[in-house]
Design a protein around this motif. Structure first.
Motif, PDB file in Angstrom:
ATOM      1  N   ASP A 142      -1.931  11.109   7.796  1.00  0.00           N
ATOM      2  CA  ASP A 142      -2.560  11.093   6.473  1.00  0.00           C
ATOM      3  C   ASP A 142      -3.190   9.720   6.256  1.00  0.00           C
ATOM      4  N   VAL A 143      -4.493   9.723   6.011  1.00  0.00           N
ATOM      5  CA  VAL A 143      -5.227   8.477   5.759  1.00  0.00           C
ATOM      6  C   VAL A 143      -5.555   8.433   4.273  1.00  0.00           C
ATOM      7  N   GLU A 144      -5.072   7.408   3.595  1.00  0.00           N
ATOM      8  CA  GLU A 144      -5.251   7.311   2.148  1.00  0.00           C
ATOM      9  C   GLU A 144      -5.800   5.942   1.775  1.00  0.00           C
ATOM     10  N   ARG A 145      -6.605   5.923   0.720  1.00  0.00           N
ATOM     11  CA  ARG A 145      -7.076   4.671   0.152  1.00  0.00           C
ATOM     12  C   ARG A 145      -5.992   4.089  -0.763  1.00  0.00           C
ATOM     13  N   SER A 146      -5.689   2.841  -0.570  1.00  0.00           N
ATOM     14  CA  SER A 146      -4.702   2.150  -1.404  1.00  0.00           C
ATOM     15  C   SER A 146      -5.447   1.063  -2.179  1.00  0.00           C
ATOM     16  N   TRP A 147      -5.886   1.441  -3.389  1.00  0.00           N
ATOM     17  CA  TRP A 147      -6.706   0.518  -4.180  1.00  0.00           C
ATOM     18  C   TRP A 147      -5.895  -0.708  -4.582  1.00  0.00           C
ATOM     19  N   PRO A 148      -6.520  -1.890  -4.618  1.00  0.00           N
ATOM     20  CA  PRO A 148      -7.971  -2.098  -4.483  1.00  0.00           C
ATOM     21  C   PRO A 148      -8.447  -2.529  -3.095  1.00  0.00           C
ATOM     22  N   HIS A 149      -7.510  -2.783  -2.134  1.00  0.00           N
ATOM     23  CA  HIS A 149      -7.969  -3.407  -0.886  1.00  0.00           C
ATOM     24  C   HIS A 149      -7.383  -2.779   0.376  1.00  0.00           C
ATOM     25  N   GLY A 150      -6.631  -1.688   0.295  1.00  0.00           N
ATOM     26  CA  GLY A 150      -5.894  -1.224   1.463  1.00  0.00           C
ATOM     27  C   GLY A 150      -6.229   0.178   1.930  1.00  0.00           C
ATOM     28  N   ILE A 151      -5.911   0.449   3.202  1.00  0.00           N
ATOM     29  CA  ILE A 151      -5.942   1.782   3.801  1.00  0.00           C
ATOM     30  C   ILE A 151      -4.534   2.059   4.327  1.00  0.00           C
ATOM     31  N   GLY A 152      -3.970   3.205   3.947  1.00  0.00           N
ATOM     32  CA  GLY A 152      -2.639   3.592   4.397  1.00  0.00           C
ATOM     33  C   GLY A 152      -2.698   4.675   5.452  1.00  0.00           C
ATOM     34  N   LEU A 153      -1.957   4.484   6.542  1.00  0.00           N
ATOM     35  CA  LEU A 153      -1.886   5.446   7.641  1.00  0.00           C
ATOM     36  C   LEU A 153      -0.442   5.930   7.752  1.00  0.00           C
ATOM     37  N   LYS A 154      -0.197   7.182   7.357  1.00  0.00           N
ATOM     38  CA  LYS A 154       1.136   7.775   7.440  1.00  0.00           C
ATOM     39  C   LYS A 154       1.163   8.713   8.646  1.00  0.00           C
ATOM     40  N   VAL A 155       1.915   8.330   9.678  1.00  0.00           N
ATOM     41  CA  VAL A 155       1.872   9.000  10.981  1.00  0.00           C
ATOM     42  C   VAL A 155       3.074   9.922  11.139  1.00  0.00           C
TER      43      VAL A 155
END
Length: 292
Positions: A142-155
């Motif tokens: 799961d690739v999610e935007r983590s506002w305001p500066h991050g990208i989260g990768l849940k593997v």
């Protein structure tokens, strides 16, 4: 006797007219004293009202619509600039979670998240596809935007259900029959898969890969206590799969069909005759036990 003259008749008429006028004058004076009637709501102003005394409804609505449109354009421009043109909402970090065998650094490298790009423009679907293609151990992400500066990768990593020995190494196979990794040493608690085709018509029909998938179906369906005691899953044909446990015990499984029912039957047999050496659940409705 002569009648009245013309002058007299005229004088009499004038006298009557003045009298009639004086009689009607009180009515006109009372009407004049009443206040003017206010105009009706939503209606047209009364006749005689001065022009420009109240704004026209159409002109007012047009003015409000113009101001609303201008405000919407300004707001949209500001939002677009904040998302794409400013330096406020840019990707500066990548957070990884859910890994057990893989390392976060491996996941970040394979993901190739564009650092410094606007967060709103990052293609999350493309990142997920890169991870699945480059790291076979990843089953889902799961690739999610983590506002305001991050990208989260849940593997979510694939879990090995069987090992296939080849060239001194061991190939990990998950429950769907996918070969996803090669390791140097066998994993504890994961059975080895041995395919020994007997040359039967079923082998010629299904092939080695299909037989492997059937064996993996059996491995995935084994009850957890049995899976921990399983050494080998041996396949000779499509409907000839056996499970070899510790202590010289053997389970005749048959084919991979109805594996859930066979697993339930096996659990009941182990409780009723735990000291047996051979369990036959190939027909789950008529199981058999032998040896002691």
């Amino acid at each position: 006797m002569a009648g009245p003259t013309t002058a007299r008749r005229g004088g009499q008429k004038n006298t009557k007219s003045k009298a009639a006028g004086s009689a009607r004058s009180p009515k006109r004076s009372r009407a004049a004293l009443l206040p003017p009637r206010p105009p009706r709501r939503g209606g047209k102003p009364r006749k005689g009202a001065p022009r420009g005394s109240r704004p026209r409804p159409r002109s007012l609505r047009r003015r409000r619509l113009l101001l609303g449109s201008l405000a919407a354009v300004l707001l949209g421009t500001a939002v677009w600039w904040a998302l794409y043109g400013s330096t406020w909402l840019r990707v500066t970090r990548v957070d990884v979670s859910g890994t057990t065998v893989l390392t976060p650094e491996e996941v970040r490298e394979a993901a190739e998240v564009p650092l410094g790009d606007p967060l709103a423009s990052v293609d999350t679907d493309a990142i997920a596809e890169r991870l699945r293609n480059r790291l076979r151990r990843i089953e889902a992400v799961d690739v999610e935007r983590s506002w305001p500066h991050g990208i989260g990768l849940k593997v979510t990593e694939r879990q090995p259900k069987a090992l296939l020995e080849k060239g001194g190494k061991f190939i990990e196979i998950d429950g769907a029959g996918v070969r996803f990794a090669t390791v140097d040493h066998p994993l504890q608690g994961v059975p080895r898969l041995v395919v020994e085709p007997d040359g039967s018509p079923s082998h010629r029909r299904f092939g080695t890969e299909q037989l492997e998938r059937e064996a993996v179906r059996v491995a995935a369906a084994l009850p957890p206590p049995v899976r921990g005691d399983t050494h080998v899953i041996r396949v000779r044909s499509y409907d000839s799969i056996t499970v070899e446990l510790t202590g010289g015990r053997t389970i005749v499984w048959g084919s991979g069909e109805r594996s859930d029912a066979k697993a339930r039957t096996l659990t009941a047999l182990l409780k009723a005759a735990g000291g047996a050496k051979r369990y036959d659940v190939s027909a789950p409705g008529a199981p058999a036990v032998s040896g002691s």
